[in-house]
Design a protein around this motif. Structure first.
Motif, PDB file in Angstrom:
ATOM      1  N   ASN A  41       0.820  -1.213   0.000  1.00  0.00           N
ATOM      2  CA  ASN A  41       0.000   0.000   0.000  1.00  0.00           C
ATOM      3  C   ASN A  41       0.854   1.263   0.000  1.00  0.00           C
ATOM      4  N   ALA A  42       2.129   1.170   0.356  1.00  0.00           N
ATOM      5  CA  ALA A  42       3.023   2.323   0.383  1.00  0.00           C
ATOM      6  C   ALA A  42       3.788   2.501  -0.929  1.00  0.00           C
ATOM      7  N   CYS A  43       3.670   1.540  -1.830  1.00  0.00           N
ATOM      8  CA  CYS A  43       4.413   1.569  -3.094  1.00  0.00           C
ATOM      9  C   CYS A  43       4.003   2.774  -3.935  1.00  0.00           C
ATOM     10  N   GLN A  44       4.990   3.568  -4.352  1.00  0.00           N
ATOM     11  CA  GLN A  44       4.744   4.718  -5.222  1.00  0.00           C
ATOM     12  C   GLN A  44       4.993   4.358  -6.688  1.00  0.00           C
ATOM     13  N   GLU A  45       6.096   3.655  -6.919  1.00  0.00           N
ATOM     14  CA  GLU A  45       6.432   3.164  -8.252  1.00  0.00           C
ATOM     15  C   GLU A  45       7.490   2.081  -8.101  1.00  0.00           C
ATOM     16  N   VAL A  46       7.739   1.344  -9.173  1.00  0.00           N
ATOM     17  CA  VAL A  46       8.700   0.249  -9.156  1.00  0.00           C
ATOM     18  C   VAL A  46       9.631   0.423 -10.346  1.00  0.00           C
ATOM     19  N   ILE A  47      10.930   0.225 -10.089  1.00  0.00           N
ATOM     20  CA  ILE A  47      11.893   0.173 -11.182  1.00  0.00           C
ATOM     21  C   ILE A  47      12.629  -1.156 -11.089  1.00  0.00           C
ATOM     22  N   GLU A  48      13.131  -1.587 -12.209  1.00  0.00           N
ATOM     23  CA  GLU A  48      13.906  -2.814 -12.243  1.00  0.00           C
ATOM     24  C   GLU A  48      15.306  -2.433 -12.673  1.00  0.00           C
ATOM     25  N   LYS A  49      16.268  -2.791 -11.841  1.00  0.00           N
ATOM     26  CA  LYS A  49      17.656  -2.433 -12.100  1.00  0.00           C
ATOM     27  C   LYS A  49      18.510  -3.673 -11.897  1.00  0.00           C
ATOM     28  N   GLU A  50      19.241  -4.055 -12.907  1.00  0.00           N
ATOM     29  CA  GLU A  50      20.135  -5.212 -12.865  1.00  0.00           C
ATOM     30  C   GLU A  50      19.387  -6.474 -12.427  1.00  0.00           C
ATOM     31  N   GLY A  51      18.172  -6.638 -12.922  1.00  0.00           N
ATOM     32  CA  GLY A  51      17.398  -7.838 -12.647  1.00  0.00           C
ATOM     33  C   GLY A  51      16.692  -7.859 -11.308  1.00  0.00           C
ATOM     34  N   LYS A  52      16.805  -6.783 -10.491  1.00  0.00           N
ATOM     35  CA  LYS A  52      16.147  -6.702  -9.194  1.00  0.00           C
ATOM     36  C   LYS A  52      15.115  -5.593  -9.231  1.00  0.00           C
ATOM     37  N   LEU A  57       9.385   4.518  -2.117  1.00  0.00           N
ATOM     38  CA  LEU A  57       8.524   4.862  -0.992  1.00  0.00           C
ATOM     39  C   LEU A  57       8.736   6.323  -0.625  1.00  0.00           C
ATOM     40  N   LYS A  58       7.721   6.928  -0.036  1.00  0.00           N
ATOM     41  CA  LYS A  58       7.824   8.284   0.492  1.00  0.00           C
ATOM     42  C   LYS A  58       7.601   8.212   1.994  1.00  0.00           C
ATOM     43  N   ALA A  59       8.374   9.005   2.739  1.00  0.00           N
ATOM     44  CA  ALA A  59       8.246   8.973   4.196  1.00  0.00           C
ATOM     45  C   ALA A  59       8.740  10.275   4.793  1.00  0.00           C
ATOM     46  N   LYS A  69      19.755   2.096  11.952  1.00  0.00           N
ATOM     47  CA  LYS A  69      18.300   2.008  11.803  1.00  0.00           C
ATOM     48  C   LYS A  69      17.735   3.425  11.822  1.00  0.00           C
ATOM     49  N   ILE A  70      16.711   3.659  11.012  1.00  0.00           N
ATOM     50  CA  ILE A  70      16.021   4.942  11.051  1.00  0.00           C
ATOM     51  C   ILE A  70      14.547   4.691  11.288  1.00  0.00           C
ATOM     52  N   GLN A  71      13.929   5.600  11.990  1.00  0.00           N
ATOM     53  CA  GLN A  71      12.490   5.516  12.211  1.00  0.00           C
ATOM     54  C   GLN A  71      11.830   6.513  11.276  1.00  0.00           C
ATOM     55  N   LEU A  72      10.828   6.046  10.542  1.00  0.00           N
ATOM     56  CA  LEU A  72      10.149   6.858   9.542  1.00  0.00           C
ATOM     57  C   LEU A  72       8.644   6.783   9.732  1.00  0.00           C
ATOM     58  N   GLU A  73       7.965   7.789   9.239  1.00  0.00           N
ATOM     59  CA  GLU A  73       6.515   7.770   9.086  1.00  0.00           C
ATOM     60  C   GLU A  73       6.280   7.573   7.597  1.00  0.00           C
ATOM     61  N   VAL A  74       6.010   6.338   7.182  1.00  0.00           N
ATOM     62  CA  VAL A  74       5.860   6.001   5.764  1.00  0.00           C
ATOM     63  C   VAL A  74       4.469   6.417   5.301  1.00  0.00           C
ATOM     64  N   LEU A  75       4.427   7.140   4.165  1.00  0.00           N
ATOM     65  CA  LEU A  75       3.174   7.601   3.589  1.00  0.00           C
ATOM     66  C   LEU A  75       2.602   6.518   2.687  1.00  0.00           C
ATOM     67  N   GLU A  76       1.390   6.082   3.003  1.00  0.00           N
ATOM     68  CA  GLU A  76       0.736   5.072   2.186  1.00  0.00           C
ATOM     69  C   GLU A  76      -0.175   5.758   1.174  1.00  0.00           C
ATOM     70  N   GLN A  77      -0.633   5.010   0.167  1.00  0.00           N
ATOM     71  CA  GLN A  77      -1.422   5.585  -0.910  1.00  0.00           C
ATOM     72  C   GLN A  77      -2.773   6.111  -0.439  1.00  0.00           C
ATOM     73  N   ASP A  78      -3.303   5.583   0.649  1.00  0.00           N
ATOM     74  CA  ASP A  78      -4.588   6.055   1.153  1.00  0.00           C
ATOM     75  C   ASP A  78      -4.446   7.286   2.044  1.00  0.00           C
ATOM     76  N   GLY A  79      -3.223   7.821   2.189  1.00  0.00           N
ATOM     77  CA  GLY A  79      -2.982   9.029   2.960  1.00  0.00           C
ATOM     78  C   GLY A  79      -2.563   8.785   4.396  1.00  0.00           C
TER      79      GLY A  79
END
Length: 174
Positions: A41-52, A57-59, A69-79
């Motif tokens: 639900n947090a996916c903004q877009e997908v790229i494929e680079k070197e087969g991966k 994500l936005k946060a 480690k970092i703590q983030l507030e991840v933005l999901e598509q539903d807001g």
């Protein structure tokens, strides 16, 4: 025939490093889903680079915690914003406002766009880091009204002098 085959081969070679895919094409690793079940639900877009596949994500940055480690507030598509802890590469820096800074020096509130590989929940590459809007400066409070006067102080001084007079009068009689 040979020219079209060579041309199609060249196009596929140059297009392969960063082919775009759809968020629904991502097969998330079990560990990623265990840590963040709604990552799709947090996916903004997908790229494929070197087969991966890498997911953008936005946060909003909250804080850095040791070790890496970092703590983030991840933005999901539903807001909605979901608090998540993400691994980062040791010694990684971010271009924040034109300066290269480490995660530990990044202030709270920065909006981040970054890529995460589909097989682990780790920041692979930060695209942009923009500061959150600064809070509006607080207005200066109006001057307080002058309500105090010298009358209570004079009254207290009078009581102290009366008490002193009583004290000295009693001593004199003894």
């Amino acid at each position: 025939m040979k020219k079209t085959l060579a041309a199609s081969l060249l196009v596929s070679v140059f297009a392969a490093p960063a082919m775009a895919a759809d968020c629904s094409d991502v097969t998330w690793h079990q560990d990623v889903l265990a840590q963040y079940p709604s990552v799709a639900n947090a996916c903004q877009e997908v790229i494929e680079k070197e087969g991966k596949k890498y997911v953008k994500l936005k946060a909003e940055f909250v804080r850095y915690r040791e070790p890496h480690k970092i703590q983030l507030e991840v933005l999901e598509q539903d807001g909605n914003k979901v608090s998540q802890t993400v691994s980062v590469k040791p010694g990684a820096t971010i271009n924040a406002g034109g300066n290269q800074v480490g995660w530990d020096a990044l202030p709270r509130g920065y909006d981040l766009e970054f890529y995460v590989p589909e097989d682990r929940f780790e920041v692979d590459e930060v695209i942009s880091a923009t500061p959150a809007p600064a809070p509006a400066p607080e207005a200066e409070p109006a001057a307080l009204p002058k309500t105090a006067s010298w009358l209570p102080a004079l009254g207290l001084l009078g009581l102290v002098l009366l008490g002193a007079g009583q004290l000295f009068g009693r001593r004199r009689k003894q």
